[in-house]
Design an enzyme around this catalytic site. Structure first.
Site, PDB file in Angstrom:
ATOM      1  N   SER A  86       0.839  -1.196   0.000  1.00 36.87           N
ATOM      2  CA  SER A  86       0.000   0.000   0.000  1.00 36.87           C
ATOM      3  C   SER A  86       0.876   1.248   0.000  1.00 36.87           C
ATOM      4  O   SER A  86       1.775   1.380   0.835  1.00 36.87           O
ATOM      5  CB  SER A  86      -0.891   0.034   1.241  1.00 36.87           C
ATOM      6  N   SER A  88     -11.305   7.892   8.737  1.00 37.03           N
ATOM      7  CA  SER A  88     -12.040   9.145   8.824  1.00 37.03           C
ATOM      8  C   SER A  88     -13.540   8.920   8.854  1.00 37.03           C
ATOM      9  O   SER A  88     -14.316   9.838   9.009  1.00 37.03           O
ATOM     10  CB  SER A  88     -11.708  10.008   7.616  1.00 37.03           C
ATOM     11  N   GLY A  89     -13.970   7.694   8.668  1.00 36.63           N
ATOM     12  CA  GLY A  89     -15.410   7.450   8.623  1.00 36.63           C
ATOM     13  C   GLY A  89     -15.970   7.652   7.231  1.00 36.63           C
ATOM     14  O   GLY A  89     -17.177   7.776   7.051  1.00 36.63           O
ATOM     15  N   SER A  94     -12.238   1.281   4.426  1.00 36.83           N
ATOM     16  CA  SER A  94     -12.189  -0.187   4.427  1.00 36.83           C
ATOM     17  C   SER A  94     -13.215  -0.784   3.466  1.00 36.83           C
ATOM     18  O   SER A  94     -12.894  -1.701   2.705  1.00 36.83           O
ATOM     19  CB  SER A  94     -12.335  -0.751   5.840  1.00 36.83           C
ATOM     20  N   ASP A 127     -22.331   0.959   3.679  1.00 33.19           N
ATOM     21  CA  ASP A 127     -21.082   1.453   3.089  1.00 33.19           C
ATOM     22  C   ASP A 127     -20.754   0.732   1.785  1.00 33.19           C
ATOM     23  O   ASP A 127     -20.467   1.355   0.759  1.00 33.19           O
ATOM     24  CB  ASP A 127     -19.917   1.271   4.066  1.00 33.19           C
TER      25      ASP A 127
HETATM   26  C1  GLA Z   1     -20.603   2.248   9.746  1.00 32.80           C
HETATM   27  C2  GLA Z   1     -21.142   0.907   9.267  1.00 32.80           C
HETATM   28  C3  GLA Z   1     -22.449   1.098   8.502  1.00 32.80           C
HETATM   29  C4  GLA Z   1     -23.439   1.940   9.294  1.00 32.80           C
HETATM   30  C5  GLA Z   1     -22.775   3.204   9.832  1.00 32.80           C
HETATM   31  C6  GLA Z   1     -23.679   3.973  10.763  1.00 32.80           C
HETATM   32  O1  GLA Z   1     -20.240   3.051   8.667  1.00 32.80           O
HETATM   33  O2  GLA Z   1     -20.213   0.269   8.439  1.00 32.80           O
HETATM   34  O3  GLA Z   1     -22.998  -0.159   8.171  1.00 32.80           O
HETATM   35  O4  GLA Z   1     -24.022   1.191  10.326  1.00 32.80           O
HETATM   36  O5  GLA Z   1     -21.580   2.918  10.519  1.00 32.80           O
HETATM   37  O6  GLA Z   1     -24.773   4.479  10.082  1.00 32.80           O
END
Ligand code: GLA
Length: 391
Positions: free
Chosen positions: A71, A129-130, A134, A178
């Site tokens: 990576s 970072s959300g 991943s 996601d």
């Molecule tokens: C993470 C999880 C998702 C979802 C969000 C909260 O991103 O991977 O499936 O539950 O949190 O909405």
């Protein structure tokens, strides 16, 4: 941009793996969720979109069963070696547990990966970072396997396999949002997904005179060591309690009134609040998409703000970093709405900001954040992009 990226990838691939013969280049996006948080494992609705930032991959087949991973984001780790005979999660394998998990998941679904690979990644999603770095790697890996080995799987199945690998291989009980948002992404559209039956609709996001701005708290979080799984069990327990007095499959089946009339079936006050968030957030998501369709961006923004309050007070997944970013954003003129996005406990906020206010927003929120938290936040004005592609 794309051309530079290609050259950079091929150059690094050659340095790391000797030459770039037979290599193919890929891209899978990251995602941001506009509204509908912590509803996807409660049979509710979500409204995420894919971004134009994401994960680039350079991959080629090998003649043996070896997997050689590299990576560009973790260059200090060098090449991490593994093999198709050893698809087990382990701590030392670090980020490679994500692609390995997907290769394992394909095998579990009857699609055995036939040969090894030289597998290089370069992501421009800020890590942890959300914004689903991943899930982006998972969907990218599935997309690569389909392309290289001709497996017959739809993009929706790639999302489900990605989620399966995250749940079973990497031990995070995430929902489908996601991977779905990434695999099914469409430029300039968000995806209104009903997680109860995976029916979905693309809704155009036309923000005349405004943009989506992401603020990254730089507080790192890993889902695995967060309270994500705990929230999920609390909701499941609340659902079991409600099912004793009513016939529902998921919290997402309830409207606000029915929930209030029956929530005394939940024995614990904390679980009442968790379930209340799941129910109200689902309803807010439906209302927000209706508002967007009517071009009522102001209402969309108000619902985003309410979403944050509920995640802060009832669901308790925000924390001082995210609360500071959002509460400072609310003070800025020209901010239509602002909330945390993703799992929470760190990560990012998403805001809708009028064009003329963006510079001021970044300056004002950035300054207040630094003063209160002690380190900087990063800001990204983002665009909604497509799902995975071969470059
Ligand atoms: C993470 C999880 C998702 C979802 C969000 C909260 O991103 O991977 O499936 O539950 O949190 O909405």
């Amino acid at each position: 941009m794309a051309k530079n990226m290609k050259e950079k990838m091929l150059k690094t691939f050659t340095e790391v793996f000797g030459d770039a013969e037979g290599v193919k280049l890929y891209f899978a996006p990251g995602r941001v969720n506009l509204i509908g948080e912590h509803t996807d494992y409660n049979g509710g609705h979500v409204f995420p979109c894919a971004l134009t930032i994401g994960t680039y991959g350079a991959v080629r087949k090998r003649n043996d069963n070896k997997l050689r991973f590299y990576s560009m984001n973790f260059d200090k780790l060098g090449v991490i070696e593994s093999s198709l005979e050893d698809l087990k999660p382990c701590k030392e394998a670090g980020w490679t547990n994500y692609p390995k998990g997907v290769m394992w998941a394909f095998g579990e679904k009857g699609m055995k990966v036939p040969c090894g690979m030289d597998f290089m990644l370069n992501g421009n999603i800020p890590n942890g970072s959300g914004l689903s770095s991943s899930a982006s790697v998972e969907v990218l890996t599935g997309f690569v396997l389909r392309d290289l080995f001709g497996f017959e799987v739809s993009n929706q199945e790639l999302a489900l396999i990605g989620q399966f690998s995250e749940n079973q291989f990497n031990g995070v009980n995430c929902g489908i949002m996601d991977q779905f948002a990434i695999a099914m992404g469409k430029a300039e559209h968000a995806i209104f997904l009903d997680t109860a039956d995976l029916s979905y609709e693309y809704a155009p996001v036309r923000l005349a005179g405004a943009k989506i701005v992401i603020a990254c708290s730089n507080k790192k979080r890993g889902l695995g060591d967060s309270k994500y799984n705990e929230r999920r069990s609390e909701c499941e327990e609340a659902l079991r309690e409600l099912q004793k007095v009513m016939d529902i499959k998921a919290l997402g089946d309830l409207d606000e009134e029915t929930f209030e009339a029956n929530c005394n079936a939940i024995a614990d006050e904390v679980r009442v609040r968790r379930a209340r968030h799941a129910v109200y957030e689902n309803r807010r998501t439906i209302k927000a998409v209706e508002a967007l369709k009517r071009n009522d961006i102001e209402l969309f923004g108000k619902l985003m703000n309410q979403s944050h309050v509920s995640l802060r007070d009832d669901y308790e997944v925000t924390g001082i970093e995210l609360d500071t970013l959002v509460e400072e954003a609310w003070k800025v003129d020209g901010v239509i709405g602002s909330r945390m996005t993703g799992a929470g406990f760190g990560g990012c906020t998403v805001s809708m900001v009028k064009d003329a206010a963006i510079d001021n927003f970044i300056e004002q929120v950035g300054k207040a954040y630094k003063e209160k938290i002690g380190y900087e936040a990063d800001f990204y004005v983002v665009e909604i992009g497509d799902g995975p592609v071969v470059l």
